[in-house]
Design a protein around this motif. Structure first.
Motif, PDB file in Angstrom:
ATOM      1  N   ASP A  10     -14.598 -42.071  -0.278  1.00 33.41           N
ATOM      2  CA  ASP A  10     -13.495 -42.483   0.584  1.00 33.41           C
ATOM      3  C   ASP A  10     -13.993 -43.212   1.828  1.00 33.41           C
ATOM      4  O   ASP A  10     -13.394 -44.193   2.268  1.00 33.41           O
ATOM      5  CB  ASP A  10     -12.643 -41.281   0.998  1.00 33.41           C
ATOM      6  N   ILE A  47     -14.948 -46.772   0.870  1.00 33.85           N
ATOM      7  CA  ILE A  47     -13.756 -47.585   0.599  1.00 33.85           C
ATOM      8  C   ILE A  47     -13.061 -47.944   1.913  1.00 33.85           C
ATOM      9  O   ILE A  47     -12.676 -49.096   2.123  1.00 33.85           O
ATOM     10  CB  ILE A  47     -12.782 -46.841  -0.341  1.00 33.85           C
ATOM     11  N   LYS A  48     -12.922 -46.952   2.797  1.00 37.06           N
ATOM     12  CA  LYS A  48     -12.276 -47.220   4.093  1.00 37.06           C
ATOM     13  C   LYS A  48     -13.038 -48.261   4.892  1.00 37.06           C
ATOM     14  O   LYS A  48     -12.458 -49.167   5.482  1.00 37.06           O
ATOM     15  CB  LYS A  48     -12.139 -45.921   4.892  1.00 37.06           C
ATOM     16  N   TRP A  81     -15.114 -50.594   3.746  1.00 34.74           N
ATOM     17  CA  TRP A  81     -14.951 -51.892   3.076  1.00 34.74           C
ATOM     18  C   TRP A  81     -13.565 -52.464   3.356  1.00 34.74           C
ATOM     19  O   TRP A  81     -13.428 -53.640   3.672  1.00 34.74           O
ATOM     20  CB  TRP A  81     -15.169 -51.717   1.575  1.00 34.74           C
ATOM     21  N   PHE A  82     -12.548 -51.622   3.263  1.00 41.11           N
ATOM     22  CA  PHE A  82     -11.169 -52.070   3.453  1.00 41.11           C
ATOM     23  C   PHE A  82     -10.973 -52.623   4.868  1.00 41.11           C
ATOM     24  O   PHE A  82     -10.394 -53.681   5.059  1.00 41.11           O
ATOM     25  CB  PHE A  82     -10.204 -50.911   3.185  1.00 41.11           C
ATOM     26  N   GLN A  83     -11.492 -51.891   5.856  1.00 39.93           N
ATOM     27  CA  GLN A  83     -11.359 -52.352   7.250  1.00 39.93           C
ATOM     28  C   GLN A  83     -12.163 -53.613   7.517  1.00 39.93           C
ATOM     29  O   GLN A  83     -11.723 -54.495   8.241  1.00 39.93           O
ATOM     30  CB  GLN A  83     -11.775 -51.243   8.210  1.00 39.93           C
ATOM     31  N   PHE A 100      -1.831 -54.120  -0.420  1.00 44.30           N
ATOM     32  CA  PHE A 100      -2.915 -53.356   0.190  1.00 44.30           C
ATOM     33  C   PHE A 100      -3.139 -52.036  -0.550  1.00 44.30           C
ATOM     34  O   PHE A 100      -4.274 -51.630  -0.800  1.00 44.30           O
ATOM     35  CB  PHE A 100      -2.646 -53.091   1.665  1.00 44.30           C
ATOM     36  N   ALA A 101      -2.060 -51.361  -0.898  1.00 49.60           N
ATOM     37  CA  ALA A 101      -2.184 -50.084  -1.616  1.00 49.60           C
ATOM     38  C   ALA A 101      -2.844 -50.290  -2.981  1.00 49.60           C
ATOM     39  O   ALA A 101      -3.721 -49.508  -3.382  1.00 49.60           O
ATOM     40  CB  ALA A 101      -0.811 -49.441  -1.781  1.00 49.60           C
ATOM     41  N   TYR A 131      -6.570 -51.025  -2.481  1.00 49.44           N
ATOM     42  CA  TYR A 131      -7.292 -49.811  -2.094  1.00 49.44           C
ATOM     43  C   TYR A 131      -7.527 -48.914  -3.314  1.00 49.44           C
ATOM     44  O   TYR A 131      -8.631 -48.405  -3.522  1.00 49.44           O
ATOM     45  CB  TYR A 131      -6.508 -49.057  -1.021  1.00 49.44           C
ATOM     46  N   ALA A 169     -10.173 -50.270  -5.573  1.00 52.33           N
ATOM     47  CA  ALA A 169     -11.517 -50.164  -5.002  1.00 52.33           C
ATOM     48  C   ALA A 169     -12.149 -48.806  -5.283  1.00 52.33           C
ATOM     49  O   ALA A 169     -13.366 -48.656  -5.143  1.00 52.33           O
ATOM     50  CB  ALA A 169     -11.466 -50.425  -3.502  1.00 52.33           C
ATOM     51  N   ARG A 170     -11.366 -47.834  -5.688  1.00 53.46           N
ATOM     52  CA  ARG A 170     -11.933 -46.528  -6.021  1.00 53.46           C
ATOM     53  C   ARG A 170     -12.888 -46.631  -7.201  1.00 53.46           C
ATOM     54  O   ARG A 170     -13.882 -45.916  -7.266  1.00 53.46           O
ATOM     55  CB  ARG A 170     -10.825 -45.528  -6.355  1.00 53.46           C
TER      56      ARG A 170
END
Length: 191
Positions: free
Chosen positions: A4, A7-8, A10-12, A44-45, A48, A51-52
């Motif tokens: 997590d 992923i967070k 990378w997402f940011q 976005f959801a 995300y 990306a898991r």
């Protein structure tokens, strides 16, 4: 599987900075302004969640491909779909490696099936549907061009789209008109 925290981060770092451009992209492609923020959040959801499994190599290309596909899915699942709207979405730029031979064949098959369905419509109905949904003319413009009433154009469009929807889902594609309601007057019995 990614953690997590990874992923967070990378997402940011990769996805959130794309928000303004993604918003503009959706705004250009989607007809209803009030849906733009919801569509962006749904994209976005989906990004995300995807990306898991694995972080995309090219975040921007992936985000835009997800957005484009999500809008196409929504447009195609709508009861009545403007063919111009779906065409606009499908012409959106996507990475060349995303357009696979399988997708191309499926899209061509769907287009051929749509052409077959149009060909099965009665001539006037076919012309009305083509002018309204492919050429993008207004109801009034079609009525003036064909010399019919606006009501006729609306009815023919409705019948044609329903028949095409039926055909695309594997049905016969025949026009189904609503049963007319007739009143029967009782016979007068004389004695």
């Amino acid at each position: 599987m990614n953690t997590d925290a990874a992923i967070k981060a990378w997402f940011q770092r990769e996805v959130l900075p794309l928000a303004p451009g993604l918003t503009r992209f959706i705004r250009r492609k989607w007809p209803n302004e009030s849906d733009v923020a919801d569509l962006r959040q749904e994209v976005f959801a989906r990004v995300y969640l995807a990306a898991r499994d694995a972080l995309p190599v090219q975040a921007k290309a992936f985000v835009y491909a997800v957005a484009r596909n999500h809008m196409i899915d929504i447009a195609k699942s709508a009861h009545v779909v403007s063919m111009r709207h779906v065409t606009d979405l499908e012409s959106a730029p996507v990475p060349a490696d995303y357009i696979t031979p399988d997708r191309t064949l499926l899209a061509r098959d769907e287009l051929r099936r749509l052409e077959q369905g149009l060909g099965r419509l009665p001539p006037r109905c076919r012309e009305v549907v083509y002018l309204r949904k492919v050429e993008g003319l207004s109801t009034r413009e079609v009525a003036e061009k064909l010399g019919v009433t606006v009501n006729t154009v609306e009815q023919q469009t409705l019948y044609g789209i329903r028949a095409l929807n039926d055909f695309m889902r594997g049905g016969s594609g025949k026009i189904q008109r609503a049963a007319s309601v007739t009143t029967i007057s009782p016979k007068v019995v004389r004695r």
